[in-house]
Design a protein around this motif. Structure first.
Motif, short mmCIF file in Angstrom:
data_model
loop_
_atom_site.label_atom_id
_atom_site.label_comp_id
_atom_site.label_asym_id
_atom_site.label_seq_id
_atom_site.Cartn_x
_atom_site.Cartn_y
_atom_site.Cartn_z
N ASP A 176 80.82 -52.80 79.79
CA ASP A 176 80.88 -51.72 80.78
C ASP A 176 79.54 -51.51 81.52
O ASP A 176 79.49 -50.78 82.49
N LEU A 177 78.48 -52.15 81.03
CA LEU A 177 77.19 -52.01 81.72
C LEU A 177 77.27 -52.70 83.09
O LEU A 177 78.06 -53.65 83.27
N PRO A 178 76.46 -52.26 84.06
CA PRO A 178 76.47 -52.93 85.36
C PRO A 178 76.06 -54.41 85.22
O PRO A 178 75.25 -54.75 84.35
N THR A 179 76.59 -55.25 86.10
CA THR A 179 76.32 -56.70 86.01
C THR A 179 74.81 -56.99 86.06
O THR A 179 74.33 -57.84 85.31
N HIS A 180 74.06 -56.28 86.91
CA HIS A 180 72.63 -56.61 87.01
C HIS A 180 71.90 -56.32 85.70
O HIS A 180 70.91 -56.96 85.38
N VAL A 181 72.41 -55.40 84.90
CA VAL A 181 71.80 -55.12 83.59
C VAL A 181 72.19 -56.25 82.61
O VAL A 181 71.34 -56.79 81.90
N LYS A 182 73.46 -56.63 82.63
CA LYS A 182 73.90 -57.71 81.72
C LYS A 182 73.15 -59.01 82.01
O LYS A 182 72.86 -59.80 81.11
N GLU A 221 83.46 -63.92 80.82
CA GLU A 221 82.13 -63.30 80.86
C GLU A 221 81.60 -63.27 79.43
O GLU A 221 82.35 -62.96 78.50
N TYR A 238 73.50 -64.52 79.39
CA TYR A 238 74.64 -64.03 80.17
C TYR A 238 75.29 -65.15 80.98
O TYR A 238 74.62 -65.95 81.62
N TRP A 276 69.58 -51.45 76.79
CA TRP A 276 69.56 -49.99 76.74
C TRP A 276 68.12 -49.55 76.44
O TRP A 276 67.77 -49.33 75.27
N GLN A 310 81.18 -64.82 86.21
CA GLN A 310 81.55 -65.16 87.60
C GLN A 310 81.37 -66.65 87.91
O GLN A 310 80.94 -67.03 89.00
#
Ligand SMILES: O=C(O)CCC(=O)C(=O)O
Ligand SMILES: [Fe+2]
Length: 313
Positions: free
Chosen positions: A67-73, A96, A85, A117, A88
């Protein structure tokens, strides 16, 4: 050939009775493990040391992670291909995944958790560490059994000391339309061993030696224990890696987990006990991580059996 066969893989229960090293039920389970790995490259393990609470905790942690934003993952990077990571990708648009390296250590899990986090996530941290340790325990039991049957306990123990664990969180989107979607292309793992665990939605399929795909239904206490390419290089070809893929059907997202073992800093070498007339030496000593890098080259990708292409004799 290539159809989905109505067949099941061997299921082996690991309970307090057969976990006592050297007991008669430990020995008979060891033989079953080796037979299953030699025939299928994998088997289903039902593991009593794994609680339903941990099953729920780790998949809740996984949902929170995805659920974290993609840029964080995407902060989850690694020097080793497919360890950080991945998402896409045009070939596997439903897939993913993220990976925690050295996931059985506090440092490994802390590094990952504080990267994603920065203000901390204690429940994630605890679940990831506990899950990795429990699954690593199952891996150790299985490989100790294999090494006992083959008479190569000390060779395996040297590798065990050099084992590094990668915990991968994986999520597949539901396919668009009615057709099953390809979640992950058919492949063998580059690991020494892999232990997979799925939640609710099926999708994992294994190819048998007769060329049929066999689906594996998820269960909260079941794990799929698989040999990777490096295990074939160690066992002199006795245990071949399991060829598998993921096909996604229906409208639900699929979550799965993999604990992959890799041998770090020492070369994997066929023990002399495994070289005889029936099995003349088939592999040169090799480095597990250099092998992964080889696999991602043009030559490695094109090869039908990359481990033989890399270090086969
Ligand atoms: O999602 C799964 O069940 C399988 C994943 C897999 O094969 C892999 O990550 O290598
Ligand atoms: Fe795999």
């Amino acid at each position: 050939m290539g159809s989905l066969a109505n067949q099941t893989l061997p299921t082996i229960a690991f309970s307090s009775q057969n976990l006592e090293v050297g007991s008669s039920s430990w020995l008979s389970t060891s033989k079953q493990v080796v037979l299953a790995l030699e025939e299928f490259g994998c088997f289903i393990a039902t593991y009593t040391n794994f609680s339903p609470q941990l099953h729920h905790a780790i998949f809740k942690a996984s949902e929170e992670l995805f659920d974290l934003p993609t840029h964080v993952k995407m902060l989850n990077t690694s020097d080793t291909p497919s360890h950080g990571y991945v998402g896409q990708e045009p070939v596997v648009p439903l897939y993913e995944g993220l990976g925690i390296e050295s996931s059985t250590t506090v440092q490994g899990v802390d590094r990952f958790t504080s990267l994603l986090w920065p203000s901390g996530n204690e429940t994630f941290r605890e679940a990831a560490l506990e899950y990795s340790k429990v699954v690593a325990g199952l891996d150790k039991v299985v490989m100790t059994m294999v090494s006992e049957v083959y008479g190569i306990r000390s060779a395996y123990e040297s590798l065990l000391e050099a084992t590094s664990y990668l915990l991968r969180f994986i999520k597949y989107l539901a396919p668009v339309g009615d057709e099953a979607g390809l979640g992950i292309v058919p492949h063998t793992d580059k690991s020494f061993t892999s232990i997979l665990h799925q939640r609710q939605v099926k999708g994992l399929q294994i190819m048998t030696k007769t060329g049929d795909w066999v689906g594996i239904d998820p269960s909260p206490s079941d794990f799929v224990v698989m040999a990777g390419d490096a295990c074939m290089g160690f066992t002199n070809g006795r245990i071949e890696p399991s060829y598998h893929r993921v096909m996604i059907e229906g409208s639900e997202e699929r979550y799965s987990l993999g604990v992959f073992t890799f041998i770090r800093d020492v070369e994997i070498q066929v023990p002399e006990e495994l070289v005889d007339e029936d099995y003349p030496l088939q592999f040169k000593p090799f480095d597990n991580y250099k092998y992964i890098h080889f696999y991602y080259t043009e030559e490695g990708r094109r090869s039908k059996c990359p481990i033989r292409a890399y270090c086969g004799i």
